[in-house]
Design an enzyme around this catalytic site. Structure first.
Site, short mmCIF file in Angstrom:
data_model
loop_
_atom_site.label_atom_id
_atom_site.label_comp_id
_atom_site.label_asym_id
_atom_site.label_seq_id
_atom_site.Cartn_x
_atom_site.Cartn_y
_atom_site.Cartn_z
N GLU A 1 0.84 -1.21 0.01
CA GLU A 1 0.12 -0.01 0.01
C GLU A 1 0.79 1.15 -0.09
O GLU A 1 0.56 2.15 -0.66
CB GLU A 1 -0.77 0.02 1.16
CG GLU A 1 -1.98 -1.13 1.18
CD GLU A 1 -3.05 -1.08 -0.02
OE1 GLU A 1 -3.01 -0.02 -0.75
OE2 GLU A 1 -3.54 -2.20 -0.47
N HIS B 1 -5.86 -5.36 -10.60
CA HIS B 1 -5.29 -6.47 -9.61
C HIS B 1 -5.03 -7.86 -10.60
O HIS B 1 -4.50 -8.75 -10.03
CB HIS B 1 -6.44 -6.93 -8.74
CG HIS B 1 -6.45 -5.67 -7.75
ND1 HIS B 1 -7.50 -4.52 -8.00
CD2 HIS B 1 -5.90 -5.07 -6.57
CE1 HIS B 1 -7.44 -3.51 -7.02
NE2 HIS B 1 -6.29 -4.00 -6.15
#
Length: 548
Positions: A363, A450
């Site tokens: 992240e 993703h």
């Protein structure tokens, strides 16, 4: 101006001018010496000043028109004086989305080459909008509203509410096709699972057509001592006030961790402790997740500093902060540039925190990407953005080398977000997750980011470890190639050096897989020599995932 939507509670939304241009700078080096933060900040300022002073000359060399202006974003100077100056562009005073470029100069300031997000003119046919700002705001909000209650795939959650206030700002959209005058608006809301949403939309100023939408809240799919849920027993650098200890690290840019106490808003409460021994390793102790988060931020800081000489996410020596215990039963974690912070939920039944180490590294790397190449979060560039986070999240895990979280090429393997003990993603054979692409095809750009990230993840694994069956740290892998070739890896550290240099020196906001091949080959040539074993390995690994 506030528009209420029938879908639920209205949250504020603001329009931004192309998002603030953030700048950072660093020196590319394989094994940097420790640098004091004040000295690094001064050096950074000098490099940025150099880049700014070179903007007029670079613009003339590139044929930039009189209505265009180069605005420095980042700069890297190699040991031999070679300069890599990254600029955004404006046209008639308006930010140009897709106007970013990197100018490569020799030590004397002569332009050697350049990489542009788009080729050709960035001048729109007209600078007069046909739609008003109010009409543009309605179009943008309506577009987001249309997605409420809809989840396009298993990695995406629907919005529960959206809202809009304020007027959009005019920009030039040049990222695809003919340059157009456009409006940029940020629509904010809350997703169905409790994740905050901040969608940056670009709409045509003549027709209202949505040209781009980008979710700015990036999620994962999902000398005290600490005992964390996932990191186990680890050292922590804390701050003593004279009466209590704070979970705050002055040696790493002042980064700290706060307790949201199951709220979804606010800056939280800074963790303090009387004996400087944090957490028990048990989920029942709220400090345990905080230990994971604080250590994850420290490990990410250390990895970027020790590997690339980068001080912090922006490269400016400023540490981000972490928020734990977000919401109730929130099964996710996310990075936000807006608060410059990491946020972690506690998972199902508030008993499965999302504070695993590679999740933290993943992240926070979204922030590094935003402050360097700025890869657009859609299409093939979006897949490269996600893969960059997987790559460096994995490298943070290998760098920390924790006994309780054995380093591997599995993403999020400990958080059990799927409920069956499987990881989120596999780098050796991405298709094992049921959706990711092992190799490139013309349809990759239409996948969720993703899943399209699988091509770059697979490339990185092949470059680092090679193809075929092997066991690493007790984990079995068997990585195929699309062309049936047998590959030998160059090691993960060299592979990471190549990817980082490609990201920070050669990639732009619109880089696709073909461009990533070119960028990494240029990086390998810089670091190890054109035609070197490393250079040839990069070419072979890309061919192994059908990027030729």
């Amino acid at each position: 101006m506030k528009r209420k939507l029938a879908v639920g509670a209205v949250l504020s939304a603001s329009a931004v001018l192309a998002s603030a241009i953030q700048v950072s700078a660093g020196i590319a080096q394989a094994a940097p010496s420790p640098v004091g933060q004040s000295a690094a900040a001064q050096h950074r300022g000098e490099i940025l000043a150099l880049a700014d002073s070179q903007a007029p000359a670079a613009g003339r060399a590139l044929g930039v028109s009189g209505q265009e202006k180069l605005v420095v974003k980042d700069a890297i100077v190699d040991a031999d004086g070679t300069r890599h100056l990254r600029y955004e562009r404006t046209f008639a005073g308006l930010p140009v989305l897709g106007g970013d470029l990197v100018v490569h100069q020799d030590a004397k300031g002569n332009v050697k080459s350049q990489d542009r997000a788009v080729q050709g003119s960035i001048a729109p046919a007209s600078l007069t909008p046909k739609l008003s700002a109010d009409q543009a705001a309605a179009k943008a909000t309506g577009s987001v509203q249309a997605t409420v209650g809809i989840a396009r795939d298993k990695d995406e959650v629907a919005l529960a509410s959206v809202g809009s206030t304020g007027a959009p700002k005019l920009v030039v959209w040049a990222a695809s096709g003919t340059p157009r005058l456009a409006y940029q608006t940020v629509v904010e809301g809350v997703r169905a699972d409790g994740t905050p949403s901040s969608q940056r939309l670009v709409t045509d100023a003549a027709t209202g057509e949505v040209l781009s939408t980008h979710e700015e809240i990036q999620t994962a799919n999902a000398a005290g001592t600490g005992n964390g849920v996932f990191v186990g027993s680890v050292p922590l650098t804390t701050n003593y006030t004279g009466s209590t200890y704070e979970l705050k690290d002055a040696t790493r840019g002042g980064q700290y961790t706060v307790d949201l106490k199951n709220r979804k808003n606010g800056s939280g409460t800074l963790y303090t402790d009387a004996d400087n021994a944090w957490g028990t390793g048990s989920i029942s102790s709220g400090q345990s997740a905080a230990v994971d988060a604080q250590f994850g931020a420290a490990a990410t800081w250390d990895y970027y500093k020790n590997s690339f000489g980068r001080l912090g996410i922006r490269g400016d020596g400023v540490g981000a902060y972490s928020r734990v215990h977000y919401g109730s039963g929130y099964v996710n974690a996310f990075w936000s540039d807006q608060c410059f912070c990491m946020t972690y939920g506690d998972g199902a039944s508030n008993t499965h925190p999302l504070t695993e180490l590679d999740v933290a590294g993943h992240e926070m790397t979204h922030g590094v990407t935003a402050n360097t190449a700025g890869l657009n979060y859609s299409g093939e560039s979006g897949g490269l953005n996600e893969a960059t986070s997987d790559i460096f999240g994995t490298m943070v895990e290998f760098s920390a080398n924790l006994a309780k979280d054995t380093p591997d090429y599995l993403i999020g393997e400990l958080i059990n977000i799927n409920g069956n003990g499987t990881p989120l993603r596999y780098m050796d054979k991405p298709s094992k997750d049921g959706g990711s692409a092992d190799s490139w095809s013309s349809s990759v750009g239409s996948l969720d980011v993703h899943y399209s990230s699988g091509v770059a993840n697979h490339f990185f694994y092949l470059l680092a470890e090679g193809s075929g069956a092997k066991t690493i740290n007790g984990v079995s892998y068997n990585s195929p190639t699309s062309n049936g070739s047998t590959l030998t890896g160059i090691g993960r550290d060299k592979a990471a050096q190549i990817w980082y240099r490609a990201l920070t020196v050669y990639m732009t906001s619109t880089t696709n897989y073909k461009g990533a091949r070119t960028a990494t080959l240029s990086a390998a040539a810089d670091l190890y020599g054109n035609g070197s074993a490393e250079y040839n390995a990069v070419a072979a690994a890309w061919s192994g995932v059908n990027v030729n």
